[in-house]
Design an enzyme around this catalytic site. Structure first.
Site, mmCIF file in Angstrom:
data_model
loop_
_atom_site.group_PDB
_atom_site.id
_atom_site.type_symbol
_atom_site.label_atom_id
_atom_site.label_comp_id
_atom_site.label_asym_id
_atom_site.label_seq_id
_atom_site.Cartn_x
_atom_site.Cartn_y
_atom_site.Cartn_z
ATOM 1 C CB SER A 126 71.178 15.850 1.404
ATOM 2 O OG SER A 126 72.113 17.056 1.797
ATOM 3 C CE1 TYR A 150 74.989 14.783 0.078
ATOM 4 C CE2 TYR A 150 74.872 12.473 -0.191
ATOM 5 C CZ TYR A 150 74.623 13.379 0.481
ATOM 6 O OH TYR A 150 73.742 13.439 1.536
ATOM 7 C CE LYS A 154 71.599 10.982 -0.289
ATOM 8 N NZ LYS A 154 71.023 9.836 0.390
HETATM 9 C C1 WQD Z 1 79.389 23.318 8.065
HETATM 10 C C2 WQD Z 1 80.191 24.555 8.223
HETATM 11 C C3 WQD Z 1 82.121 24.680 6.712
HETATM 12 C C4 WQD Z 1 84.368 21.809 8.594
HETATM 13 C C5 WQD Z 1 77.936 18.744 4.392
HETATM 14 C C6 WQD Z 1 76.837 18.106 3.281
HETATM 15 C C7 WQD Z 1 75.440 17.938 3.460
HETATM 16 C C8 WQD Z 1 75.421 17.155 4.542
HETATM 17 C C9 WQD Z 1 76.139 17.892 5.776
HETATM 18 C C10 WQD Z 1 75.182 14.622 3.928
HETATM 19 C C11 WQD Z 1 80.760 25.247 6.689
HETATM 20 C C12 WQD Z 1 82.447 24.874 8.329
HETATM 21 C C13 WQD Z 1 83.496 22.539 8.237
HETATM 22 C C14 WQD Z 1 85.673 22.443 9.135
HETATM 23 C C15 WQD Z 1 84.787 24.306 9.181
HETATM 24 N N1 WQD Z 1 75.941 15.796 4.504
HETATM 25 N N2 WQD Z 1 83.472 23.914 8.509
HETATM 26 N N3 WQD Z 1 85.836 23.741 9.309
HETATM 27 O O1 WQD Z 1 79.201 21.316 4.271
HETATM 28 O O2 WQD Z 1 77.407 22.341 5.439
HETATM 29 O O3 WQD Z 1 77.051 19.931 4.647
HETATM 30 O O4 WQD Z 1 77.386 17.909 5.538
HETATM 31 O O5 WQD Z 1 73.940 14.772 3.856
HETATM 32 O O6 WQD Z 1 74.905 17.461 2.316
HETATM 33 O O7 WQD Z 1 77.155 19.152 2.010
HETATM 34 O O8 WQD Z 1 78.723 20.494 6.542
HETATM 35 O O9 WQD Z 1 79.847 20.251 8.874
HETATM 36 O O10 WQD Z 1 81.242 20.280 6.506
HETATM 37 O O11 WQD Z 1 80.317 22.453 7.512
HETATM 38 O O12 WQD Z 1 84.880 25.562 9.218
HETATM 39 O O13 WQD Z 1 86.667 21.573 9.698
HETATM 40 O O14 WQD Z 1 81.414 24.386 9.048
HETATM 41 O O15 WQD Z 1 82.984 25.778 6.025
HETATM 42 O O16 WQD Z 1 80.440 26.544 6.887
HETATM 43 P P1 WQD Z 1 77.956 21.134 5.277
HETATM 44 P P2 WQD Z 1 80.019 20.728 7.433
#
Ligand code: WQD
Length: 338
Positions: A126, A150, A154
């Site tokens: 990741s 997490y 990895k």
């Molecule tokens: C994306 C953007 C949030 C939810 C994570 C893990 C990564 C991978 C993918 C496993 C950010 C914003 C999110 C919400 C929001 N997982 N957001 N409101 O955090 O980039 O990655 O998931 O492999 O390892 O770290 O993905 O989709 O949670 O967030 O505003 O309800 O959306 O702040 O900018 P992230 P995400």
């Protein structure tokens, strides 16, 4: 004789899409899953999508005896290892479970593979191993770090793989650093687990679009990005799946491993994704600006050039496709049996 591939966690979101891509590429595939984070309906849906006689063994990757039996009874040529816990928030609450499952699972799997003389492996890593990436777009040579258990699990797995391959060059391992997997297979029959309240942005937006959740909270609009909201490199899960097929082919061709980013190299903000989803679904997506989520980076997007050079990887789905297929799956998932 087709290559036979074992998919650990093959009934999961990325595993199931990779199953489809492997069948399309002419591989024989065996799924190992404990169904801890996957619907038991997935194998039948995979049969509907591929027409293949889907072979599934219900077992845990931590069960060494089960792995030994599988390798004794099936002529496996390579393994793709998806089976792991993947929630950042949950890992902060329960780090020991993440180390035991994610690191212990990899060690048990590699020990069983080695004992069975199988040393071709594709590992699901990741972009989280870059921690708060300073370099944007982020190349594979960027400094590694982690911001949560997490991501730490990895990173440890990547280091175990590197040390094992250095000790025994018969190992050929493809380490794939996913950016943000989203979307669903164009058939609308498989997709991300729709149950519960999603942590991640696109499945949450999908539920708001479907009316299952009332409103999206945008975690911060004061980041140093064009519109102030978080920027991420979203990649369609079917493109990601194809990346695994290409990784396997490169291992077969080269006999040595690789570490590559799987991303598009293009970042989109939260507000851009909301607008794209509203267009693709023709639904209103109510949202409010909320405080930043602890641990979030302002921007994250890949330098995808090494995957293009080493694997011939070329993503083909754009943001509209990601939203459109996610919406199709969201509508179907509500009618499919759980
Ligand atoms: C994306 C953007 C949030 C939810 C994570 C893990 C990564 C991978 C993918 C496993 C950010 C914003 C999110 C919400 C929001 N997982 N957001 N409101 O955090 O980039 O990655 O998931 O492999 O390892 O770290 O993905 O989709 O949670 O967030 O505003 O309800 O959306 O702040 O900018 P992230 P995400």
């Amino acid at each position: 004789m087709s290559q036979r591939v074992l998919l650990t966690g093959g009934a999961g979101y990325i595993g199931s899409h990779t199953y489809v891509a492997l069948i399309d590429a002419g591989y024989e595939v065996l799924i190992l899953d404990n169904f801890g984070n996957a619907s038991r309906q997935v194998p039948s849906r995979l049969k509907a999508v591929t027409g293949a006689d889907v072979q599934v063994i219900e077992a845990d990757v931590l069960d060494r005896a089960a792995l030994d039996r599988i390798f004794a009874e099936h002529a496996i040529d390579a393994v793709i290892h998806f089976a792991a816990y993947k929630s950042v928030g949950e890992s902060v609450r329960n780090p020991l479970a993440y180390m035991q499952n994610n690191v212990g699972g990899l060690v048990t799997l590699m020990q069983a593979m080695d004992a069975a003389d199988i040393r071709r492996l594709v590992f699901s890593s990741s972009a989280t191993v870059y921690g708060e990436a300073e370099q944007l777009p982020t190349p594979e040579t960027a400094p590694l770090g982690y911001g949560n258990p997490y991501g730490h699990s990895k990173l440890i797995c990547e280091q175990i793989i590197e040390e094992t391959a250095a000790a025994d060059p018969r190992w050929a391992v493809g380490v794939l650093r996913y950016f943000n997997p989203v979307g669903a297979h164009p058939s609308g029959l498989i997709g991300e687990d729709p149950s519960g309240v999603p942590d991640n942005l696109m499945p949450y937006v999908a539920k708001v679009a479907a009316g299952d959740l009332p409103m999206l909270s945008v975690f911060g609009d004061d980041y140093p990005t064009p519109d102030g909201t978080g920027v991420r490199d979203y990649i369609h899960v079917s493109d990601l799946a194809q990346g695994h097929v290409l990784s396997l082919k490169a291992l077969e061709r080269d006999g040595t491993g690789h570490v590559v980013n799987l991303g598009t190299g293009r970042g989109y903000s939260v507000l851009e994704l909301i607008a794209a989803y509203a267009r693709a679904s023709n639904q209103h997506i109510p949202y409010k600006i909320a405080p930043r989520r602890p641990g979030d980076a302002a921007s994250s997007y890949a330098d995808p050039s090494l995957a293009r050079t080493v694997l011939g990887f070329e993503p083909k789905y754009d943001l509209h496709d990601m939203c459109r297929t996610s919406w199709m799956w969201m509508q179907n998932a509500q009618t499919l049996p759980d």
